[in-house]
Design a protein around this motif. Structure first.
Motif, PDB file in Angstrom:
ATOM      1  N   PHE A  46      -5.052  37.574  25.782  1.00  0.00           N
ATOM      2  CA  PHE A  46      -4.439  38.818  25.299  1.00  0.00           C
ATOM      3  C   PHE A  46      -3.714  39.521  26.437  1.00  0.00           C
ATOM      4  O   PHE A  46      -2.554  39.916  26.311  1.00  0.00           O
ATOM      5  CB  PHE A  46      -5.515  39.726  24.704  1.00  0.00           C
ATOM      6  CG  PHE A  46      -4.981  40.968  24.054  1.00  0.00           C
ATOM      7  CD1 PHE A  46      -4.605  40.967  22.732  1.00  0.00           C
ATOM      8  CD2 PHE A  46      -4.850  42.149  24.783  1.00  0.00           C
ATOM      9  CE1 PHE A  46      -4.110  42.120  22.122  1.00  0.00           C
ATOM     10  CE2 PHE A  46      -4.360  43.306  24.188  1.00  0.00           C
ATOM     11  CZ  PHE A  46      -3.992  43.283  22.850  1.00  0.00           C
ATOM     12  N   ASN A  47      -4.379  39.663  27.576  1.00  0.00           N
ATOM     13  CA  ASN A  47      -3.775  40.346  28.713  1.00  0.00           C
ATOM     14  C   ASN A  47      -2.672  39.525  29.360  1.00  0.00           C
ATOM     15  O   ASN A  47      -1.665  40.074  29.819  1.00  0.00           O
ATOM     16  CB  ASN A  47      -4.854  40.683  29.746  1.00  0.00           C
ATOM     17  CG  ASN A  47      -5.816  41.743  29.257  1.00  0.00           C
ATOM     18  OD1 ASN A  47      -5.435  42.615  28.495  1.00  0.00           O
ATOM     19  ND2 ASN A  47      -7.068  41.671  29.685  1.00  0.00           N
ATOM     20  N   ARG A  48      -2.840  38.213  29.394  1.00  0.00           N
ATOM     21  CA  ARG A  48      -1.848  37.351  30.046  1.00  0.00           C
ATOM     22  C   ARG A  48      -0.555  37.256  29.230  1.00  0.00           C
ATOM     23  O   ARG A  48       0.549  37.261  29.792  1.00  0.00           O
ATOM     24  CB  ARG A  48      -2.439  35.949  30.227  1.00  0.00           C
ATOM     25  CG  ARG A  48      -1.468  34.928  30.832  1.00  0.00           C
ATOM     26  CD  ARG A  48      -2.140  33.577  31.000  1.00  0.00           C
ATOM     27  NE  ARG A  48      -2.588  33.030  29.735  1.00  0.00           N
ATOM     28  CZ  ARG A  48      -1.794  32.331  28.900  1.00  0.00           C
ATOM     29  NH1 ARG A  48      -0.526  32.124  29.206  1.00  0.00           N
ATOM     30  NH2 ARG A  48      -2.272  31.855  27.760  1.00  0.00           N
ATOM     31  N   VAL A  49      -0.685  37.202  27.918  1.00  0.00           N
ATOM     32  CA  VAL A  49       0.475  36.964  27.063  1.00  0.00           C
ATOM     33  C   VAL A  49       1.104  38.264  26.554  1.00  0.00           C
ATOM     34  O   VAL A  49       2.320  38.363  26.422  1.00  0.00           O
ATOM     35  CB  VAL A  49       0.069  36.061  25.873  1.00  0.00           C
ATOM     36  CG1 VAL A  49       1.232  35.868  24.909  1.00  0.00           C
ATOM     37  CG2 VAL A  49      -0.412  34.715  26.381  1.00  0.00           C
ATOM     38  N   LEU A  50       0.269  39.289  26.287  1.00  0.00           N
ATOM     39  CA  LEU A  50       0.774  40.509  25.660  1.00  0.00           C
ATOM     40  C   LEU A  50       0.763  41.727  26.579  1.00  0.00           C
ATOM     41  O   LEU A  50       1.136  42.816  26.149  1.00  0.00           O
ATOM     42  CB  LEU A  50      -0.056  40.833  24.411  1.00  0.00           C
ATOM     43  CG  LEU A  50      -0.147  39.731  23.356  1.00  0.00           C
ATOM     44  CD1 LEU A  50      -0.964  40.204  22.172  1.00  0.00           C
ATOM     45  CD2 LEU A  50       1.233  39.289  22.908  1.00  0.00           C
ATOM     46  N   ARG A  51       0.355  41.562  27.811  1.00  0.00           N
ATOM     47  CA  ARG A  51       0.289  42.717  28.718  1.00  0.00           C
ATOM     48  C   ARG A  51       0.924  42.390  30.068  1.00  0.00           C
ATOM     49  O   ARG A  51       0.418  42.738  31.119  1.00  0.00           O
ATOM     50  CB  ARG A  51      -1.180  43.144  28.933  1.00  0.00           C
ATOM     51  CG  ARG A  51      -1.836  43.769  27.705  1.00  0.00           C
ATOM     52  CD  ARG A  51      -1.264  45.155  27.439  1.00  0.00           C
ATOM     53  NE  ARG A  51      -1.960  45.842  26.355  1.00  0.00           N
ATOM     54  CZ  ARG A  51      -1.655  45.734  25.071  1.00  0.00           C
ATOM     55  NH1 ARG A  51      -0.661  44.936  24.705  1.00  0.00           N
ATOM     56  NH2 ARG A  51      -2.315  46.408  24.151  1.00  0.00           N
ATOM     57  N   GLN A  52       2.076  41.739  30.042  1.00  0.00           N
ATOM     58  CA  GLN A  52       2.731  41.360  31.291  1.00  0.00           C
ATOM     59  C   GLN A  52       3.357  42.587  31.956  1.00  0.00           C
ATOM     60  O   GLN A  52       3.862  43.485  31.296  1.00  0.00           O
ATOM     61  CB  GLN A  52       3.791  40.290  31.028  1.00  0.00           C
ATOM     62  CG  GLN A  52       3.194  38.968  30.549  1.00  0.00           C
ATOM     63  CD  GLN A  52       4.130  37.800  30.758  1.00  0.00           C
ATOM     64  OE1 GLN A  52       5.288  37.946  31.126  1.00  0.00           O
ATOM     65  NE2 GLN A  52       3.618  36.601  30.528  1.00  0.00           N
ATOM     66  N   GLU A  53       3.304  42.585  33.298  1.00  0.00           N
ATOM     67  CA  GLU A  53       3.877  43.667  34.117  1.00  0.00           C
ATOM     68  C   GLU A  53       3.399  45.030  33.625  1.00  0.00           C
ATOM     69  O   GLU A  53       4.181  45.965  33.458  1.00  0.00           O
ATOM     70  CB  GLU A  53       5.404  43.576  34.119  1.00  0.00           C
ATOM     71  CG  GLU A  53       5.921  42.299  34.771  1.00  0.00           C
ATOM     72  CD  GLU A  53       7.425  42.285  34.916  1.00  0.00           C
ATOM     73  OE1 GLU A  53       7.983  43.307  35.360  1.00  0.00           O
ATOM     74  OE2 GLU A  53       8.031  41.258  34.591  1.00  0.00           O
ATOM     75  N   PHE A  54       2.109  45.130  33.424  1.00  0.00           N
ATOM     76  CA  PHE A  54       1.493  46.383  32.960  1.00  0.00           C
ATOM     77  C   PHE A  54       1.656  47.446  34.043  1.00  0.00           C
ATOM     78  O   PHE A  54       1.231  47.272  35.181  1.00  0.00           O
ATOM     79  CB  PHE A  54       0.009  46.146  32.659  1.00  0.00           C
ATOM     80  CG  PHE A  54      -0.652  47.253  31.907  1.00  0.00           C
ATOM     81  CD1 PHE A  54      -0.688  47.241  30.524  1.00  0.00           C
ATOM     82  CD2 PHE A  54      -1.238  48.313  32.576  1.00  0.00           C
ATOM     83  CE1 PHE A  54      -1.311  48.268  29.821  1.00  0.00           C
ATOM     84  CE2 PHE A  54      -1.857  49.344  31.879  1.00  0.00           C
ATOM     85  CZ  PHE A  54      -1.889  49.319  30.497  1.00  0.00           C
ATOM     86  N   GLU A  55       2.274  48.555  33.690  1.00  0.00           N
ATOM     87  CA  GLU A  55       2.580  49.592  34.681  1.00  0.00           C
ATOM     88  C   GLU A  55       2.314  50.973  34.094  1.00  0.00           C
ATOM     89  O   GLU A  55       2.797  51.301  33.013  1.00  0.00           O
ATOM     90  CB  GLU A  55       4.058  49.495  35.089  1.00  0.00           C
ATOM     91  CG  GLU A  55       4.530  50.593  36.018  1.00  0.00           C
ATOM     92  CD  GLU A  55       6.037  50.610  36.194  1.00  0.00           C
ATOM     93  OE1 GLU A  55       6.506  51.350  37.070  1.00  0.00           O
ATOM     94  OE2 GLU A  55       6.739  49.908  35.440  1.00  0.00           O
ATOM     95  N   ARG A  56       1.528  51.772  34.798  1.00  0.00           N
ATOM     96  CA  ARG A  56       1.292  53.154  34.373  1.00  0.00           C
ATOM     97  C   ARG A  56       2.315  54.053  35.052  1.00  0.00           C
ATOM     98  O   ARG A  56       2.409  54.093  36.270  1.00  0.00           O
ATOM     99  CB  ARG A  56      -0.128  53.587  34.725  1.00  0.00           C
ATOM    100  CG  ARG A  56      -0.482  54.984  34.203  1.00  0.00           C
ATOM    101  CD  ARG A  56      -1.951  55.296  34.372  1.00  0.00           C
ATOM    102  NE  ARG A  56      -2.785  54.423  33.564  1.00  0.00           N
ATOM    103  CZ  ARG A  56      -3.007  54.583  32.254  1.00  0.00           C
ATOM    104  NH1 ARG A  56      -2.428  55.589  31.615  1.00  0.00           N
ATOM    105  NH2 ARG A  56      -3.795  53.748  31.608  1.00  0.00           N
ATOM    106  N   LEU A  57       3.107  54.759  34.239  1.00  0.00           N
ATOM    107  CA  LEU A  57       4.172  55.586  34.788  1.00  0.00           C
ATOM    108  C   LEU A  57       3.634  56.882  35.375  1.00  0.00           C
ATOM    109  O   LEU A  57       2.752  57.523  34.800  1.00  0.00           O
ATOM    110  CB  LEU A  57       5.198  55.920  33.702  1.00  0.00           C
ATOM    111  CG  LEU A  57       5.903  54.754  33.015  1.00  0.00           C
ATOM    112  CD1 LEU A  57       7.033  55.276  32.133  1.00  0.00           C
ATOM    113  CD2 LEU A  57       6.446  53.752  34.017  1.00  0.00           C
ATOM    114  N   GLY A  58       4.200  57.264  36.515  1.00  0.00           N
ATOM    115  CA  GLY A  58       3.871  58.551  37.119  1.00  0.00           C
ATOM    116  C   GLY A  58       4.713  59.647  36.497  1.00  0.00           C
ATOM    117  O   GLY A  58       5.661  59.382  35.741  1.00  0.00           O
TER     118      GLY A  58
END
Length: 404
Positions: free
Chosen positions: A317-329
Protein backbone atom coordinates in the motif's frame (compact mmCIF):
# COMPACT_ATOMS: atom_id res chain seq x y z
CA UNK A 1 -23.85 14.13 12.10
CA UNK A 2 -20.17 15.02 11.82
CA UNK A 3 -19.14 18.01 9.72
CA UNK A 4 -17.19 16.42 6.88
CA UNK A 5 -14.47 18.06 4.81
CA UNK A 6 -14.83 18.42 1.06
CA UNK A 7 -12.85 16.04 -1.16
CA UNK A 8 -12.37 15.77 -4.90
CA UNK A 9 -11.63 12.40 -6.51
CA UNK A 10 -9.61 11.96 -9.70
CA UNK A 11 -9.59 8.59 -11.48
CA UNK A 12 -6.87 7.93 -14.07
CA UNK A 13 -7.52 5.67 -17.06
CA UNK A 14 -4.17 5.48 -18.88
CA UNK A 15 -5.30 3.74 -22.06
CA UNK A 16 -5.76 5.34 -25.47
CA UNK A 17 -6.13 4.12 -29.04
CA UNK A 18 -2.87 5.83 -30.04
CA UNK A 19 -0.68 8.30 -28.19
CA UNK A 20 -0.71 11.76 -29.76
CA UNK A 21 2.59 13.30 -30.80
CA UNK A 22 2.29 16.24 -28.36
CA UNK A 23 1.04 14.28 -25.33
CA UNK A 24 3.20 13.94 -22.21
CA UNK A 25 0.43 12.45 -20.02
CA UNK A 26 0.78 8.98 -18.55
CA UNK A 27 -1.04 7.16 -21.36
CA UNK A 28 -0.49 4.31 -23.81
CA UNK A 29 -2.42 1.81 -25.95
CA UNK A 30 -3.65 -1.28 -24.09
CA UNK A 31 -5.44 -4.42 -25.21
CA UNK A 32 -8.78 -5.58 -23.84
CA UNK A 33 -7.23 -7.94 -21.29
CA UNK A 34 -4.89 -5.23 -20.00
CA UNK A 35 -7.83 -2.88 -19.58
CA UNK A 36 -9.83 -5.59 -17.80
CA UNK A 37 -6.98 -6.34 -15.38
CA UNK A 38 -6.48 -2.64 -14.71
CA UNK A 39 -10.17 -2.14 -13.98
CA UNK A 40 -10.11 -5.00 -11.47
CA UNK A 41 -7.10 -3.53 -9.69
CA UNK A 42 -8.64 -0.06 -9.71
CA UNK A 43 -11.76 -1.48 -8.05
CA UNK A 44 -9.50 -2.85 -5.31
CA UNK A 45 -7.80 0.51 -4.88
CA UNK A 46 -11.13 2.33 -4.63
CA UNK A 47 -12.11 0.10 -1.72
CA UNK A 48 -8.79 0.41 0.13
CA UNK A 49 -8.33 4.14 -0.41
CA UNK A 50 -11.86 4.87 0.80
CA UNK A 51 -10.90 3.61 4.26
CA UNK A 52 -8.85 6.77 4.74
CA UNK A 53 -11.60 9.10 3.55
CA UNK A 54 -14.19 8.61 6.28
CA UNK A 55 -13.92 12.26 7.34
CA UNK A 56 -14.65 13.51 3.83
CA UNK A 57 -17.58 14.01 1.49
CA UNK A 58 -16.79 13.83 -2.23
CA UNK A 59 -17.99 16.95 -4.05
CA UNK A 60 -16.59 16.12 -7.50
CA UNK A 61 -15.27 13.16 -9.46
CA UNK A 62 -13.16 13.58 -12.59
CA UNK A 63 -12.33 10.55 -14.74
CA UNK A 64 -9.42 11.45 -17.02
CA UNK A 65 -6.64 9.85 -19.01
CA UNK A 66 -5.70 8.71 -21.54
CA UNK A 67 -9.09 8.11 -23.00
CA UNK A 68 -11.52 6.89 -20.32
CA UNK A 69 -14.23 6.24 -22.90
CA UNK A 70 -12.02 3.55 -24.44
CA UNK A 71 -12.96 1.24 -21.56
CA UNK A 72 -16.00 -0.97 -21.97
CA UNK A 73 -18.98 1.02 -20.73
CA UNK A 74 -19.86 -1.78 -18.30
CA UNK A 75 -16.40 -1.50 -16.71
CA UNK A 76 -16.83 2.26 -16.34
CA UNK A 77 -20.18 1.70 -14.66
CA UNK A 78 -18.49 -0.77 -12.26
CA UNK A 79 -15.93 1.89 -11.32
CA UNK A 80 -18.57 4.56 -10.76
CA UNK A 81 -20.71 2.17 -8.72
CA UNK A 82 -17.72 1.28 -6.54
CA UNK A 83 -16.93 4.96 -5.92
CA UNK A 84 -20.53 5.61 -4.87
CA UNK A 85 -20.52 2.50 -2.66
CA UNK A 86 -17.29 3.19 -0.80
CA UNK A 87 -17.22 7.01 -0.63
CA UNK A 88 -19.71 9.52 0.75
CA UNK A 89 -20.77 11.30 -2.44
CA UNK A 90 -22.52 14.66 -2.22
CA UNK A 91 -26.00 14.44 -3.81
CA UNK A 92 -25.11 17.24 -6.24
CA UNK A 93 -21.53 16.19 -6.95
CA UNK A 94 -20.11 17.08 -10.36
CA UNK A 95 -19.03 13.87 -12.10
CA UNK A 96 -17.01 14.41 -15.29
CA UNK A 97 -15.90 11.84 -17.86
CA UNK A 98 -13.35 12.63 -20.56
CA UNK A 99 -14.13 11.17 -23.99
CA UNK A 100 -12.50 11.27 -27.39
CA UNK A 101 -14.40 11.35 -30.69
CA UNK A 102 -14.92 7.89 -32.14
CA UNK A 103 -14.87 6.15 -28.75
CA UNK A 104 -18.41 6.88 -27.55
CA UNK A 105 -21.60 5.03 -28.42
CA UNK A 106 -25.23 5.89 -27.71
CA UNK A 107 -25.50 2.82 -25.48
CA UNK A 108 -22.33 3.65 -23.58
CA UNK A 109 -23.37 7.27 -23.02
CA UNK A 110 -26.73 6.10 -21.70
CA UNK A 111 -24.94 3.81 -19.24
CA UNK A 112 -22.61 6.62 -18.13
CA UNK A 113 -25.57 8.88 -17.45
CA UNK A 114 -27.50 6.25 -15.52
CA UNK A 115 -24.36 5.64 -13.42
CA UNK A 116 -24.22 9.31 -12.39
CA UNK A 117 -21.97 11.04 -14.94
CA UNK A 118 -23.39 14.54 -15.42
CA UNK A 119 -20.59 16.25 -17.34
CA UNK A 120 -18.77 15.11 -20.50
CA UNK A 121 -15.48 16.59 -21.72
CA UNK A 122 -14.80 15.92 -25.41
CA UNK A 123 -11.28 16.25 -26.80
CA UNK A 124 -11.49 17.97 -30.20
CA UNK A 125 -8.33 20.18 -30.28
CA UNK A 126 -8.96 21.50 -33.83
CA UNK A 127 -11.79 21.65 -36.36
CA UNK A 128 -9.27 21.34 -39.22
CA UNK A 129 -8.62 17.74 -40.34
CA UNK A 130 -5.14 18.58 -41.57
CA UNK A 131 -4.20 20.05 -38.19
CA UNK A 132 -5.67 17.00 -36.45
CA UNK A 133 -3.40 14.75 -38.53
CA UNK A 134 -0.39 16.86 -37.59
CA UNK A 135 -1.27 16.40 -33.91
CA UNK A 136 -1.57 12.64 -34.38
CA UNK A 137 -5.27 12.57 -33.47
CA UNK A 138 -7.22 9.47 -34.55
CA UNK A 139 -10.42 11.30 -35.54
CA UNK A 140 -11.71 13.84 -38.04
CA UNK A 141 -13.88 16.87 -37.35
CA UNK A 142 -16.88 15.03 -38.82
CA UNK A 143 -16.32 12.17 -36.37
CA UNK A 144 -16.22 14.72 -33.55
CA UNK A 145 -19.57 16.15 -34.70
CA UNK A 146 -21.16 12.70 -34.65
CA UNK A 147 -19.80 12.00 -31.17
CA UNK A 148 -20.93 15.42 -29.93
CA UNK A 149 -24.41 14.77 -31.30
CA UNK A 150 -24.52 11.41 -29.49
CA UNK A 151 -23.56 13.14 -26.24
CA UNK A 152 -26.39 15.65 -26.65
CA UNK A 153 -28.92 12.99 -27.66
CA UNK A 154 -28.00 10.99 -24.55
CA UNK A 155 -29.25 13.93 -22.48
CA UNK A 156 -26.01 15.56 -21.31
CA UNK A 157 -26.53 19.28 -20.76
CA UNK A 158 -23.07 20.09 -19.40
CA UNK A 159 -20.44 19.54 -22.08
CA UNK A 160 -16.87 20.78 -22.40
CA UNK A 161 -14.83 20.88 -25.62
CA UNK A 162 -11.02 20.88 -25.43
CA UNK A 163 -9.08 22.96 -27.96
CA UNK A 164 -5.39 23.64 -28.63
CA UNK A 165 -3.98 26.67 -30.45
CA UNK A 166 -0.53 27.38 -31.91
CA UNK A 167 -0.22 23.87 -33.39
CA UNK A 168 1.83 22.96 -36.48
CA UNK A 169 0.61 24.60 -39.67
CA UNK A 170 -2.11 26.57 -37.90
CA UNK A 171 -2.89 30.14 -38.94
CA UNK A 172 -4.83 32.83 -37.12
CA UNK A 173 -7.61 32.35 -39.65
CA UNK A 174 -7.82 28.57 -39.22
CA UNK A 175 -7.89 28.99 -35.43
CA UNK A 176 -10.71 31.52 -35.75
CA UNK A 177 -12.56 29.02 -37.92
CA UNK A 178 -12.18 26.37 -35.19
CA UNK A 179 -13.57 28.79 -32.59
CA UNK A 180 -16.51 29.66 -34.85
CA UNK A 181 -17.39 26.03 -35.55
CA UNK A 182 -17.23 25.05 -31.89
CA UNK A 183 -19.23 28.00 -30.55
CA UNK A 184 -21.96 27.31 -33.12
CA UNK A 185 -22.49 24.01 -31.27
CA UNK A 186 -23.06 25.94 -28.01
CA UNK A 187 -21.13 23.75 -25.55
CA UNK A 188 -21.45 24.95 -21.98
CA UNK A 189 -17.68 25.03 -21.46
CA UNK A 190 -14.57 25.46 -23.61
CA UNK A 191 -10.99 24.76 -22.53
CA UNK A 192 -8.59 26.52 -24.90
CA UNK A 193 -4.91 25.89 -24.30
CA UNK A 194 -1.86 27.02 -26.23
CA UNK A 195 0.38 24.14 -27.29
CA UNK A 196 3.36 23.51 -25.03
CA UNK A 197 6.10 21.36 -26.55
CA UNK A 198 6.91 19.01 -23.68
CA UNK A 199 10.21 17.17 -23.30
CA UNK A 200 9.93 13.44 -23.92
CA UNK A 201 7.30 13.74 -26.68
CA UNK A 202 7.76 13.28 -30.44
CA UNK A 203 6.95 16.97 -30.83
CA UNK A 204 9.97 17.79 -28.66
CA UNK A 205 12.13 15.74 -31.01
CA UNK A 206 10.78 17.83 -33.88
CA UNK A 207 10.43 21.27 -32.31
CA UNK A 208 12.50 21.25 -29.12
CA UNK A 209 15.59 23.36 -28.57
CA UNK A 210 17.85 20.35 -29.05
CA UNK A 211 16.26 18.56 -31.98
CA UNK A 212 17.13 14.87 -31.98
CA UNK A 213 15.56 12.82 -34.73
CA UNK A 214 17.39 9.58 -33.95
CA UNK A 215 15.25 8.51 -31.00
CA UNK A 216 15.43 4.70 -30.73
CA UNK A 217 11.74 4.63 -29.75
CA UNK A 218 10.76 6.15 -33.09
CA UNK A 219 10.20 4.11 -36.25
CA UNK A 220 11.51 5.31 -39.59
CA UNK A 221 7.94 6.03 -40.70
CA UNK A 222 7.23 8.08 -37.58
CA UNK A 223 10.47 9.99 -38.09
CA UNK A 224 9.54 10.82 -41.70
CA UNK A 225 6.10 11.98 -40.58
CA UNK A 226 7.60 14.29 -37.95
CA UNK A 227 10.15 15.74 -40.35
CA UNK A 228 7.34 16.50 -42.82
CA UNK A 229 5.34 18.51 -40.31
CA UNK A 230 5.13 22.27 -40.93
CA UNK A 231 6.65 24.73 -38.50
CA UNK A 232 4.84 26.03 -35.44
CA UNK A 233 3.19 29.47 -35.76
CA UNK A 234 5.57 32.33 -35.00
CA UNK A 235 5.39 34.21 -31.71
CA UNK A 236 3.32 37.08 -33.11
CA UNK A 237 0.74 34.71 -34.56
CA UNK A 238 0.58 32.77 -31.31
CA UNK A 239 -0.14 35.96 -29.34
CA UNK A 240 -2.76 37.00 -31.89
CA UNK A 241 -4.48 33.61 -31.44
CA UNK A 242 -4.36 34.06 -27.68
CA UNK A 243 -6.08 37.46 -27.78
CA UNK A 244 -8.52 36.25 -30.43
CA UNK A 245 -9.59 33.41 -28.13
CA UNK A 246 -10.26 35.78 -25.26
CA UNK A 247 -12.15 38.36 -27.30
CA UNK A 248 -14.10 36.03 -29.58
CA UNK A 249 -15.32 33.74 -26.81
CA UNK A 250 -16.40 36.77 -24.77
CA UNK A 251 -18.46 37.97 -27.74
CA UNK A 252 -20.10 34.55 -27.88
CA UNK A 253 -21.18 34.72 -24.23
CA UNK A 254 -18.40 32.71 -22.60
CA UNK A 255 -16.95 34.01 -19.35
CA UNK A 256 -13.24 33.58 -18.90
CA UNK A 257 -13.09 32.35 -15.31
CA UNK A 258 -9.56 30.92 -15.51
CA UNK A 259 -6.58 31.67 -17.73
CA UNK A 260 -7.45 28.92 -20.24
CA UNK A 261 -11.07 28.09 -19.37
CA UNK A 262 -14.32 29.67 -20.52
CA UNK A 263 -17.92 28.84 -19.67
CA UNK A 264 -21.53 29.87 -19.92
CA UNK A 265 -22.86 31.27 -16.64
CA UNK A 266 -23.14 28.57 -13.99
CA UNK A 267 -21.14 25.98 -15.94
CA UNK A 268 -17.64 26.59 -14.58
CA UNK A 269 -15.86 23.29 -13.94
CA UNK A 270 -16.27 22.80 -10.19
CA UNK A 271 -13.59 20.11 -10.04
CA UNK A 272 -10.97 22.44 -11.51
CA UNK A 273 -12.05 25.39 -9.35
CA UNK A 274 -11.68 23.12 -6.32
CA UNK A 275 -8.12 22.30 -7.34
CA UNK A 276 -7.24 25.96 -7.86
CA UNK A 277 -8.75 26.98 -4.52
CA UNK A 278 -7.11 24.31 -2.38
CA UNK A 279 -9.81 21.68 -1.88
CA UNK A 280 -8.17 18.36 -0.99
CA UNK A 281 -8.10 15.66 -3.65
CA UNK A 282 -7.51 11.92 -3.87
CA UNK A 283 -6.05 10.39 -7.03
CA UNK A 284 -6.96 6.82 -7.94
CA UNK A 285 -5.19 4.75 -10.57
CA UNK A 286 -1.81 4.71 -12.26
CA UNK A 287 0.36 7.75 -11.50
CA UNK A 288 -2.52 9.70 -9.93
CA UNK A 289 -1.58 12.49 -7.49
CA UNK A 290 -3.23 13.27 -4.15
CA UNK A 291 -3.28 16.03 -1.55
CA UNK A 292 -4.92 15.14 1.77
CA UNK A 293 -4.40 16.18 5.39
CA UNK A 294 -1.61 18.55 4.39
CA UNK A 295 0.32 15.77 2.63
CA UNK A 296 1.15 15.32 -1.03
CA UNK A 297 1.81 11.91 -2.60
CA UNK A 298 1.20 9.96 -5.78
CA UNK A 299 0.65 6.44 -7.05
CA UNK A 300 3.26 4.44 -8.91
CA UNK A 301 3.52 5.09 -12.65
CA UNK A 302 4.69 1.51 -13.28
CA UNK A 303 1.79 -0.55 -14.65
CA UNK A 304 3.31 -3.88 -13.62
CA UNK A 305 3.85 -2.65 -10.04
CA UNK A 306 0.29 -1.39 -9.91
CA UNK A 307 -1.30 -4.54 -11.34
CA UNK A 308 0.65 -6.86 -9.02
CA UNK A 309 0.16 -4.87 -5.80
CA UNK A 310 -1.68 -6.25 -2.76
CA UNK A 311 -3.22 -3.12 -1.31
CA UNK A 312 -4.28 -4.86 1.90
CA UNK A 313 -0.60 -5.40 2.73
CA UNK A 314 0.76 -2.25 4.33
CA UNK A 315 4.14 -2.52 2.59
CA UNK A 316 2.55 -2.70 -0.86
CA UNK A 317 0.00 0.00 0.00
CA UNK A 318 2.73 2.45 0.97
CA UNK A 319 5.09 1.45 -1.84
CA UNK A 320 2.54 1.65 -4.64
CA UNK A 321 0.04 4.28 -3.44
CA UNK A 322 2.15 6.56 -1.24
CA UNK A 323 5.15 7.47 -3.39
CA UNK A 324 7.09 10.66 -2.56
CA UNK A 325 4.97 11.23 0.53
CA UNK A 326 5.56 14.83 1.61
CA UNK A 327 4.01 16.89 4.40
CA UNK A 328 3.73 20.51 3.30
CA UNK A 329 4.91 23.31 5.55
CA UNK A 330 3.00 26.54 6.04
CA UNK A 331 5.13 28.40 3.49
CA UNK A 332 4.49 25.79 0.79
CA UNK A 333 0.75 25.87 1.49
CA UNK A 334 0.67 29.66 1.16
CA UNK A 335 2.67 29.50 -2.07
CA UNK A 336 0.22 27.03 -3.61
CA UNK A 337 -2.76 29.06 -2.41
CA UNK A 338 -1.39 32.05 -4.30
CA UNK A 339 -0.09 30.64 -7.56
CA UNK A 340 -2.99 28.24 -8.05
CA UNK A 341 -5.64 30.76 -7.01
CA UNK A 342 -4.24 33.44 -9.28
CA UNK A 343 -5.10 31.29 -12.29
CA UNK A 344 -8.72 32.20 -11.61
CA UNK A 345 -9.75 35.54 -13.08
CA UNK A 346 -11.51 36.44 -9.81
CA UNK A 347 -8.15 35.97 -8.05
CA UNK A 348 -7.43 34.91 -4.47
CA UNK A 349 -9.59 35.84 -1.51
CA UNK A 350 -7.99 37.97 1.20
CA UNK A 351 -10.54 36.60 3.68
CA UNK A 352 -9.83 33.05 2.52
CA UNK A 353 -6.13 33.58 3.16
CA UNK A 354 -6.86 34.53 6.78
CA UNK A 355 -9.24 31.57 7.19
CA UNK A 356 -6.65 29.15 5.85
CA UNK A 357 -3.49 30.47 7.47
CA UNK A 358 -4.53 32.73 10.36
CA UNK A 359 -2.54 35.62 8.92
CA UNK A 360 -3.37 38.71 6.92
CA UNK A 361 -2.20 38.31 3.35
CA UNK A 362 -0.53 41.74 3.54
CA UNK A 363 1.60 40.62 6.46
CA UNK A 364 3.06 37.81 4.35
CA UNK A 365 3.08 39.21 0.82
CA UNK A 366 2.59 42.95 1.34
CA UNK A 367 5.74 44.17 -0.43
CA UNK A 368 5.18 41.77 -3.33
CA UNK A 369 1.54 42.80 -3.76
CA UNK A 370 2.44 46.48 -3.60
CA UNK A 371 5.12 46.05 -6.26
CA UNK A 372 2.85 44.12 -8.60
CA UNK A 373 0.02 46.62 -8.10
CA UNK A 374 2.42 49.47 -8.78
CA UNK A 375 3.53 47.78 -12.01
CA UNK A 376 -0.07 47.32 -13.13
CA UNK A 377 0.08 43.51 -12.93
CA UNK A 378 -2.34 43.02 -10.03
CA UNK A 379 -5.33 44.77 -8.49
CA UNK A 380 -7.51 44.43 -5.39
CA UNK A 381 -11.26 44.34 -6.03
CA UNK A 382 -14.24 43.05 -4.04
CA UNK A 383 -12.01 41.35 -1.50
CA UNK A 384 -9.86 39.52 -4.08
CA UNK A 385 -6.33 40.06 -5.34
CA UNK A 386 -6.35 39.30 -9.04
CA UNK A 387 -4.23 39.62 -12.15
CA UNK A 388 -4.88 42.51 -14.49
CA UNK A 389 -5.06 41.94 -18.23
CA UNK A 390 -1.34 42.68 -18.44
CA UNK A 391 -0.74 40.48 -15.41
CA UNK A 392 -2.40 37.53 -17.15
CA UNK A 393 -0.07 38.04 -20.12
CA UNK A 394 2.87 37.83 -17.70
CA UNK A 395 1.28 35.28 -15.37
CA UNK A 396 4.32 32.99 -15.09
CA UNK A 397 6.43 35.90 -13.88
CA UNK A 398 3.75 37.16 -11.47
CA UNK A 399 3.15 33.75 -9.90
CA UNK A 400 6.86 33.15 -9.42
CA UNK A 401 6.97 36.20 -7.14
CA UNK A 402 4.95 34.36 -4.49
CA UNK A 403 7.53 31.64 -3.88
CA UNK A 404 8.76 32.22 -0.35
Amino acid sequence: MMNKKNLEVYVHIPFCARKCAYCDFLSFPGNVQMQRDYTDKLLEEIEYQSAGAGDYQVVSVFIGGGTPSILKAEDMVSLLTAIKTHFDIHPEAEITLEANPGTVTAEGLSLYRSAGVNRISVGLQSADDKELRYLGRIHTYDEFLKSYQRVRMAGFDNVNVDLISAIPGQTVESWKNTLKKVTMLKPEHISAYSLIVEEGTPFYDRYGKHVEMESPAMTAEERRHLMALPDLPDEDSEREMYYLTRDFLKEQGYNRYEISNYSKKGYECRHNIGYWTGIEYLGLGLGASSYMNGCRFHNTADLNDYRSAHFHQEEDFNRVLRQEFERLGIDEKMEEYMFLGLRLTRGVSAHGFVSNFGQNIRNVYGHILEGLERDGLMEFKDGYYRLTTRGIDLSNYVMSQFLL
